[in-house]
Design an enzyme around this catalytic site. Structure first.
Site, PDB file in Angstrom:
ATOM      1  N   TYR A 130     -47.483   0.108 -53.017  1.00 20.13           N
ATOM      2  CA  TYR A 130     -48.797  -0.488 -52.725  1.00 20.13           C
ATOM      3  C   TYR A 130     -49.822   0.538 -52.223  1.00 20.13           C
ATOM      4  O   TYR A 130     -50.783   0.169 -51.537  1.00 20.13           O
ATOM      5  CB  TYR A 130     -48.631  -1.619 -51.707  1.00 20.13           C
ATOM      6  CG  TYR A 130     -48.140  -2.930 -52.318  1.00 20.13           C
ATOM      7  CD1 TYR A 130     -48.794  -3.507 -53.422  1.00 20.13           C
ATOM      8  CD2 TYR A 130     -47.051  -3.602 -51.784  1.00 20.13           C
ATOM      9  CE1 TYR A 130     -48.348  -4.706 -53.969  1.00 20.13           C
ATOM     10  CE2 TYR A 130     -46.603  -4.810 -52.335  1.00 20.13           C
ATOM     11  CZ  TYR A 130     -47.265  -5.356 -53.425  1.00 20.13           C
ATOM     12  OH  TYR A 130     -46.832  -6.545 -53.966  1.00 20.13           O
ATOM     13  N   PHE A 141     -55.508  -6.397 -45.455  1.00 28.12           N
ATOM     14  CA  PHE A 141     -54.246  -7.116 -45.639  1.00 28.12           C
ATOM     15  C   PHE A 141     -53.052  -6.182 -45.829  1.00 28.12           C
ATOM     16  O   PHE A 141     -51.917  -6.644 -45.973  1.00 28.12           O
ATOM     17  CB  PHE A 141     -54.356  -8.073 -46.837  1.00 28.12           C
ATOM     18  CG  PHE A 141     -54.653  -7.405 -48.162  1.00 28.12           C
ATOM     19  CD1 PHE A 141     -53.638  -6.843 -48.928  1.00 28.12           C
ATOM     20  CD2 PHE A 141     -55.956  -7.341 -48.649  1.00 28.12           C
ATOM     21  CE1 PHE A 141     -53.904  -6.237 -50.149  1.00 28.12           C
ATOM     22  CE2 PHE A 141     -56.237  -6.726 -49.868  1.00 28.12           C
ATOM     23  CZ  PHE A 141     -55.206  -6.171 -50.616  1.00 28.12           C
ATOM     24  N   ARG A 147     -48.770 -11.151 -66.642  1.00 29.75           N
ATOM     25  CA  ARG A 147     -49.867 -11.472 -65.715  1.00 29.75           C
ATOM     26  C   ARG A 147     -50.390 -12.891 -65.979  1.00 29.75           C
ATOM     27  O   ARG A 147     -50.720 -13.627 -65.042  1.00 29.75           O
ATOM     28  CB  ARG A 147     -51.006 -10.449 -65.849  1.00 29.75           C
ATOM     29  CG  ARG A 147     -50.610  -9.012 -65.489  1.00 29.75           C
ATOM     30  CD  ARG A 147     -50.687  -8.667 -64.035  1.00 29.75           C
ATOM     31  NE  ARG A 147     -51.972  -8.823 -63.433  1.00 29.75           N
ATOM     32  CZ  ARG A 147     -52.237  -8.494 -62.157  1.00 29.75           C
ATOM     33  NH1 ARG A 147     -51.280  -7.958 -61.388  1.00 29.75           N
ATOM     34  NH2 ARG A 147     -53.422  -8.680 -61.635  1.00 29.75           N
ATOM     35  N   THR A 193     -54.193 -13.931 -58.510  1.00 28.40           N
ATOM     36  CA  THR A 193     -53.614 -13.467 -57.241  1.00 28.40           C
ATOM     37  C   THR A 193     -53.612 -14.567 -56.184  1.00 28.40           C
ATOM     38  O   THR A 193     -52.647 -14.740 -55.443  1.00 28.40           O
ATOM     39  CB  THR A 193     -54.421 -12.253 -56.730  1.00 28.40           C
ATOM     40  OG1 THR A 193     -54.505 -11.285 -57.780  1.00 28.40           O
ATOM     41  CG2 THR A 193     -53.779 -11.623 -55.508  1.00 28.40           C
ATOM     42  N   GLU A 248     -44.361   2.275 -61.553  1.00 22.56           N
ATOM     43  CA  GLU A 248     -43.495   1.369 -60.798  1.00 22.56           C
ATOM     44  C   GLU A 248     -42.059   1.383 -61.339  1.00 22.56           C
ATOM     45  O   GLU A 248     -41.101   1.353 -60.554  1.00 22.56           O
ATOM     46  CB  GLU A 248     -44.075  -0.050 -60.839  1.00 22.56           C
ATOM     47  CG  GLU A 248     -45.397  -0.134 -60.065  1.00 22.56           C
ATOM     48  CD  GLU A 248     -46.178  -1.418 -60.311  1.00 22.56           C
ATOM     49  OE1 GLU A 248     -45.650  -2.340 -60.987  1.00 22.56           O
ATOM     50  OE2 GLU A 248     -47.334  -1.506 -59.838  1.00 22.56           O
TER      51      GLU A 248
END
Ligand code: IDP
Ligand code: MG
Length: 144
Positions: free
Chosen positions: A45, A53, A81, A87, A122
């Site tokens: 991240y 956040f 997605r 989100t 990733e």
């Protein structure tokens, strides 16, 4: 690269989330249950570091085991997605994972790479070369 996040694992939704992706025809070529370390989470991240956040996000993703998954198929990133939804669950289209199973942005059940560059990064981070190549008998009926 998909992560079934700790809330989904704790809620017994591994099968539900996996099924929605698998039934679209995407091929699972990597899958592992693991509690993500803070070190790996901060690399995963990194783009969100400094956002309000961020600390909560790292706490959340490292709080309990996740299921890490690599999926293959034409337009795998866009298909994944779209299957996940927006989100924020309140803005996700009904029929998507986040709309059907979630309420809050900080407990939105699933992660999916947003580009081929982030997918590669990733997959390298979580799987390295540990990808399972195999032929599927159903592919003649899924792919044209
Ligand atoms: P994405 O997961 O749909 O790609 P991103 O904007 O990349 O969304 O954010 C990564 C993750 O950070 C989200 O899935 C969500 O778990 C968390 N997140 C994003 N924005 C917020 C927020 O405003 N509050 C709490 N968590 C957030
Ligand atoms: Mg993202």
């Amino acid at each position: 690269m998909v992560i079934i996040k700790p809330d989904a694992v704790q809620r017994g939704l591994i099968g539900e989330v996996t099924q929605r992706l698998e039934r679209r025809g995407l091929k699972i070529v990597g899958m592992r249950l693991e509690q993500i370390s803070r070190e790996i989470a901060s690399r995963h991240y990194a783009e969100h570091e400094g956002k309000p956040f961020y600390d909560g996000l790292v706490d959340y993703i490292t709080s309990s085991p996740s299921v890490l998954m690599v999926l293959e198929g034409p337009d795998a990133i866009a298909i994944t997605r779209a299957t996940m939804g927006a989100t924020k669950p309140a803005e996700a289209t009904p029929g998507t994972i986040r709309a059907d199973l979630g309420l809050m942005i900080g407990r939105n059940l699933v992660h999916g790479s947003d580009s081929s560059e982030s997918a590669k990064r990733e997959v390298d981070l979580f799987f390295g070369d540990d990808i399972v190549e195999y032929d599927r008998a159903i592919d003649a009926w899924v792919l044209e």
